[in-house]
Design a protein around this motif. Structure first.
Motif, PDB file in Angstrom:
ATOM      1  N   LEU A 139     -30.021  79.285   0.552  1.00 30.83           N
ATOM      2  CA  LEU A 139     -29.673  79.040   1.949  1.00 30.83           C
ATOM      3  C   LEU A 139     -29.227  77.599   2.180  1.00 30.83           C
ATOM      4  O   LEU A 139     -28.309  77.343   2.959  1.00 30.83           O
ATOM      5  CB  LEU A 139     -30.853  79.390   2.852  1.00 30.83           C
ATOM      6  N   THR A 140     -29.833  76.658   1.477  1.00 30.06           N
ATOM      7  CA  THR A 140     -29.404  75.262   1.580  1.00 30.06           C
ATOM      8  C   THR A 140     -27.990  75.108   1.039  1.00 30.06           C
ATOM      9  O   THR A 140     -27.152  74.423   1.643  1.00 30.06           O
ATOM     10  CB  THR A 140     -30.379  74.334   0.827  1.00 30.06           C
ATOM     11  N   ARG A 141     -27.717  75.760  -0.072  1.00 26.47           N
ATOM     12  CA  ARG A 141     -26.367  75.686  -0.655  1.00 26.47           C
ATOM     13  C   ARG A 141     -25.331  76.324   0.272  1.00 26.47           C
ATOM     14  O   ARG A 141     -24.240  75.791   0.457  1.00 26.47           O
ATOM     15  CB  ARG A 141     -26.351  76.386  -2.023  1.00 26.47           C
ATOM     16  N   LEU A 142     -25.687  77.439   0.888  1.00 26.85           N
ATOM     17  CA  LEU A 142     -24.740  78.157   1.740  1.00 26.85           C
ATOM     18  C   LEU A 142     -24.549  77.534   3.118  1.00 26.85           C
ATOM     19  O   LEU A 142     -23.440  77.516   3.646  1.00 26.85           O
ATOM     20  CB  LEU A 142     -25.183  79.617   1.918  1.00 26.85           C
ATOM     21  N   PHE A 143     -25.655  77.041   3.710  1.00 25.21           N
ATOM     22  CA  PHE A 143     -25.591  76.622   5.112  1.00 25.21           C
ATOM     23  C   PHE A 143     -25.868  75.134   5.330  1.00 25.21           C
ATOM     24  O   PHE A 143     -25.801  74.660   6.462  1.00 25.21           O
ATOM     25  CB  PHE A 143     -26.544  77.473   5.956  1.00 25.21           C
ATOM     26  N   GLY A 144     -26.188  74.412   4.261  1.00 23.84           N
ATOM     27  CA  GLY A 144     -26.316  72.958   4.295  1.00 23.84           C
ATOM     28  C   GLY A 144     -27.181  72.405   5.412  1.00 23.84           C
ATOM     29  O   GLY A 144     -28.345  72.770   5.562  1.00 23.84           O
ATOM     30  N   ASP A 145     -26.588  71.492   6.201  1.00 23.81           N
ATOM     31  CA  ASP A 145     -27.338  70.796   7.249  1.00 23.81           C
ATOM     32  C   ASP A 145     -27.868  71.739   8.324  1.00 23.81           C
ATOM     33  O   ASP A 145     -28.949  71.489   8.884  1.00 23.81           O
ATOM     34  CB  ASP A 145     -26.472  69.721   7.903  1.00 23.81           C
ATOM     35  N   ASP A 146     -27.158  72.812   8.607  1.00 24.64           N
ATOM     36  CA  ASP A 146     -27.659  73.778   9.591  1.00 24.64           C
ATOM     37  C   ASP A 146     -28.994  74.358   9.140  1.00 24.64           C
ATOM     38  O   ASP A 146     -29.927  74.497   9.931  1.00 24.64           O
ATOM     39  CB  ASP A 146     -26.658  74.915   9.816  1.00 24.64           C
ATOM     40  N   TYR A 147     -29.098  74.679   7.859  1.00 27.09           N
ATOM     41  CA  TYR A 147     -30.350  75.226   7.341  1.00 27.09           C
ATOM     42  C   TYR A 147     -31.440  74.157   7.299  1.00 27.09           C
ATOM     43  O   TYR A 147     -32.584  74.421   7.648  1.00 27.09           O
ATOM     44  CB  TYR A 147     -30.155  75.853   5.951  1.00 27.09           C
ATOM     45  N   ARG A 148     -31.102  72.944   6.904  1.00 25.54           N
ATOM     46  CA  ARG A 148     -32.086  71.864   6.885  1.00 25.54           C
ATOM     47  C   ARG A 148     -32.632  71.588   8.291  1.00 25.54           C
ATOM     48  O   ARG A 148     -33.836  71.380   8.463  1.00 25.54           O
ATOM     49  CB  ARG A 148     -31.491  70.604   6.259  1.00 25.54           C
ATOM     50  N   ASP A 149     -31.764  71.624   9.302  1.00 24.38           N
ATOM     51  CA  ASP A 149     -32.213  71.455  10.693  1.00 24.38           C
ATOM     52  C   ASP A 149     -33.138  72.599  11.103  1.00 24.38           C
ATOM     53  O   ASP A 149     -34.166  72.382  11.761  1.00 24.38           O
ATOM     54  CB  ASP A 149     -31.016  71.395  11.645  1.00 24.38           C
ATOM     55  N   TYR A 150     -32.767  73.797  10.722  1.00 26.92           N
ATOM     56  CA  TYR A 150     -33.586  74.972  11.010  1.00 26.92           C
ATOM     57  C   TYR A 150     -34.969  74.826  10.363  1.00 26.92           C
ATOM     58  O   TYR A 150     -35.995  75.113  10.994  1.00 26.92           O
ATOM     59  CB  TYR A 150     -32.859  76.225  10.512  1.00 26.92           C
ATOM     60  N   CYS A 151     -35.010  74.351   9.126  1.00 29.45           N
ATOM     61  CA  CYS A 151     -36.284  74.158   8.422  1.00 29.45           C
ATOM     62  C   CYS A 151     -37.168  73.129   9.126  1.00 29.45           C
ATOM     63  O   CYS A 151     -38.394  73.240   9.108  1.00 29.45           O
ATOM     64  CB  CYS A 151     -36.047  73.729   6.976  1.00 29.45           C
ATOM     65  N   ARG A 152     -36.563  72.124   9.726  1.00 34.55           N
ATOM     66  CA  ARG A 152     -37.337  71.116  10.454  1.00 34.55           C
ATOM     67  C   ARG A 152     -37.938  71.708  11.747  1.00 34.55           C
ATOM     68  O   ARG A 152     -39.009  71.286  12.172  1.00 34.55           O
ATOM     69  CB  ARG A 152     -36.480  69.905  10.783  1.00 34.55           C
ATOM     70  N   ARG A 153     -37.274  72.687  12.326  1.00 34.57           N
ATOM     71  CA  ARG A 153     -37.724  73.281  13.589  1.00 34.57           C
ATOM     72  C   ARG A 153     -38.696  74.456  13.405  1.00 34.57           C
ATOM     73  O   ARG A 153     -39.553  74.687  14.256  1.00 34.57           O
ATOM     74  CB  ARG A 153     -36.530  73.786  14.399  1.00 34.57           C
ATOM     75  N   VAL A 154     -38.509  75.212  12.335  1.00 40.05           N
ATOM     76  CA  VAL A 154     -39.249  76.468  12.164  1.00 40.05           C
ATOM     77  C   VAL A 154     -40.060  76.420  10.866  1.00 40.05           C
ATOM     78  O   VAL A 154     -39.534  76.058   9.814  1.00 40.05           O
ATOM     79  CB  VAL A 154     -38.276  77.681  12.163  1.00 40.05           C
ATOM     80  N   ARG A 155     -41.311  76.805  10.969  1.00 35.18           N
ATOM     81  CA  ARG A 155     -42.193  76.813   9.779  1.00 35.18           C
ATOM     82  C   ARG A 155     -41.813  77.932   8.820  1.00 35.18           C
ATOM     83  O   ARG A 155     -41.234  78.940   9.215  1.00 35.18           O
ATOM     84  CB  ARG A 155     -43.645  76.999  10.211  1.00 35.18           C
TER      85      ARG A 155
END
Length: 153
Positions: free
Chosen positions: A134-150
């Protein structure tokens, strides 16, 4: 051992079933009964029902948004709605609820003692690989999501 392109070794439901089978084998070797009553019965079925409903909600949302529910597949989009607002892995959370419901109905300590190992196996054998994808596919969007959602809850 079976390993696909995503790095996932076994399908997640199989991992849970293998640990339930291990608990069954341990119970056969060393049976220890936990108290069972009407409350454990209702709570066990309640956890199973909650797990099934959560799984259906997340799975149907994934199908509706035309992304894969297959852990070996490549997701078409990052979902941040529905159950994905409070858990990055609602289907694995649902699997865990069902596992705990079965453990309550069973009335044996073995599934409970193996629960940390199940969570660890899911974390190392499935989730870490999916997160890399998911990090490879969606990059910063996924990293932001990870910061918001456990990851779990």
């Amino acid at each position: 051992m079976l390993k696909r392109a995503t790095g996932v070794i076994l399908p997640p439901p199989v991992i849970y079933l293998l640990f339930l089978a291990a608990a069954w084998a341990l119970d056969a070797l060393l049976p220890i009964a936990l108290p069972r009553n009407l409350w454990t019965h209702y709570l066990g079925w309640g956890l199973i029902d909650a797990g099934v409903l959560l799984m259906l909600w997340a799975g149907l949302l994934m199908l509706w948004r035309k992304t894969t529910v297959n852990p070996y597949g490549e997701p078409a989009r990052l979902l941040e709605e529905g159950p994905f607002r409070f858990s990055r892995n609602p289907i694995y959370l649902a699997d865990s609820l069902i596992y705990c419901g079965i453990a309550l109905l069973w009335g044996s300590p073995w599934p409970w003692l193996l629960l940390p190992a199940v969570i660890y196996a899911m974390q190392r054998g499935v989730i870490v690989h999916e997160e890399r994808l998911l990090t490879r596919l969606f990059g910063d969007d996924y990293r932001d999501y990870c910061r918001r959602v456990r990851r779990w809850l």
